[in-house]
Scaffold this active site. Structure first.
Site, PDB file in Angstrom:
ATOM      1  N   ILE A  31       0.760  -1.233   0.185  1.00 57.84           N
ATOM      2  CA  ILE A  31       0.060   0.294  -0.250  1.00 57.84           C
ATOM      3  C   ILE A  31       0.451   1.497   0.331  1.00 57.84           C
ATOM      4  CG2 ILE A  31      -0.077   0.644   2.763  1.00 57.84           C
ATOM      5  CD1 ILE A  31      -3.193   0.741   1.907  1.00 57.84           C
ATOM      6  N   GLN A  93      10.693  -4.677  11.334  1.00 57.92           N
ATOM      7  CA  GLN A  93       9.310  -5.490  10.667  1.00 57.92           C
ATOM      8  C   GLN A  93       7.944  -4.284  11.483  1.00 57.92           C
ATOM      9  OE1 GLN A  93       8.894  -9.194  11.938  1.00 57.92           O
ATOM     10  NE2 GLN A  93       6.756  -9.680  10.773  1.00 57.92           N
ATOM     11  N   HIS A  99       6.126 -12.322   5.820  1.00 55.04           N
ATOM     12  CA  HIS A  99       6.083 -11.712   4.381  1.00 55.04           C
ATOM     13  C   HIS A  99       7.731 -10.917   3.486  1.00 55.04           C
ATOM     14  CE1 HIS A  99       5.524  -8.319   7.049  1.00 55.04           C
ATOM     15  NE2 HIS A  99       6.521  -7.340   5.849  1.00 55.04           N
TER      16      HIS A  99
HETATM   17  P1  AMP Z   1       7.638  -4.239   7.173  1.00 60.22           P
HETATM   18  O1  AMP Z   1       8.005  -3.327   7.664  1.00 60.22           O
HETATM   19  O2  AMP Z   1       8.019  -5.749   7.193  1.00 60.22           O
HETATM   20  O3  AMP Z   1       6.799  -5.445   8.317  1.00 60.22           O
HETATM   21  O4  AMP Z   1       6.565  -4.400   5.912  1.00 60.22           O
HETATM   22  C1  AMP Z   1       5.074  -4.313   5.921  1.00 60.22           C
HETATM   23  C2  AMP Z   1       4.296  -4.264   4.537  1.00 60.22           C
HETATM   24  O5  AMP Z   1       3.046  -3.693   4.652  1.00 60.22           O
HETATM   25  C3  AMP Z   1       4.842  -1.944   4.715  1.00 60.22           C
HETATM   26  O6  AMP Z   1       5.304  -2.359   3.938  1.00 60.22           O
HETATM   27  C4  AMP Z   1       3.093  -1.459   4.019  1.00 60.22           C
HETATM   28  O7  AMP Z   1       3.089  -0.343   3.405  1.00 60.22           O
HETATM   29  C5  AMP Z   1       2.348  -3.197   4.182  1.00 60.22           C
HETATM   30  N1  AMP Z   1       1.236  -2.667   4.280  1.00 60.22           N
HETATM   31  C6  AMP Z   1       0.690  -2.060   5.111  1.00 60.22           C
HETATM   32  N2  AMP Z   1      -0.723  -1.993   5.636  1.00 60.22           N
HETATM   33  C7  AMP Z   1      -0.701  -2.643   4.213  1.00 60.22           C
HETATM   34  C8  AMP Z   1      -1.767  -2.800   3.382  1.00 60.22           C
HETATM   35  N3  AMP Z   1      -3.844  -2.723   3.583  1.00 60.22           N
HETATM   36  N4  AMP Z   1      -1.991  -3.758   1.968  1.00 60.22           N
HETATM   37  C9  AMP Z   1      -1.117  -3.580   1.830  1.00 60.22           C
HETATM   38  N5  AMP Z   1       0.263  -3.428   2.319  1.00 60.22           N
HETATM   39  C10 AMP Z   1       0.203  -3.103   3.466  1.00 60.22           C
END
Ligand code: AMP
Length: 113
Positions: A31, A93, A99
């Site tokens: 997102i 994270q 992920h």
């Molecule tokens: P991390 O910081 O590695 O835990 O990555 C989490 C990721 O999830 C970040 O890059 C966010 O931008 C992404 N994210 C959070 N909410 C959403 C959502 N609703 N749809 C898609 N990506 C998201």
């Protein structure tokens, strides 16, 4: 039933731009993209972070990398791409469902921030 954001996406309770799905995994566009292509590949199994994966997850972890490979081809990232797994506080994270970030369509810097 777990409550992480990504499990809500798997259950279609939160909308996402899904680019790939199979029995074991789901992939959707981040997102807040950090590159022209920024896709998250997640297991459907709710493993909170890489350090919590177990020996029985070996096949699943390999599968996720092959899904990344498939999506990179789908997105035509012929010049290369980067795969990132953030683990825990110092790893940056923020969502505690394992992920893989697939980043591409621009040159990447090294070292990362
Ligand atoms: P991390 O910081 O590695 O835990 O990555 C989490 C990721 O999830 C970040 O890059 C966010 O931008 C992404 N994210 C959070 N909410 C959403 C959502 N609703 N749809 C898609 N990506 C998201």
């Amino acid at each position: 039933m777990s409550d992480t954001l990504f499990e809500k996406i798997i259950r279609r309770e939160i909308p996402a731009d899904i680019v790939y799905e199979d029995d074991l995994s789901l992939a959707f566009r981040d997102i807040t993209p950090q590159a022209p292509v920024h896709i998250l590949v997640i297991p459907k199994k709710p493993i909170p972070m890489l350090e919590k994966a177990e020996a029985e997850d070996q096949g699943l972890l390999g599968h996720l990398l092959l899904v990344v490979q498939k999506i990179a081809a789908q997105e035509k990232l012929a010049k290369g791409f980067r795969v990132v797994i953030n683990n825990g506080e110092h790893g940056g994270q923020t969502v505690f469902h394992l992920h893989l970030h697939l980043l591409g369509d621009r040159p990447m810097d090294w070292p990362p921030g």
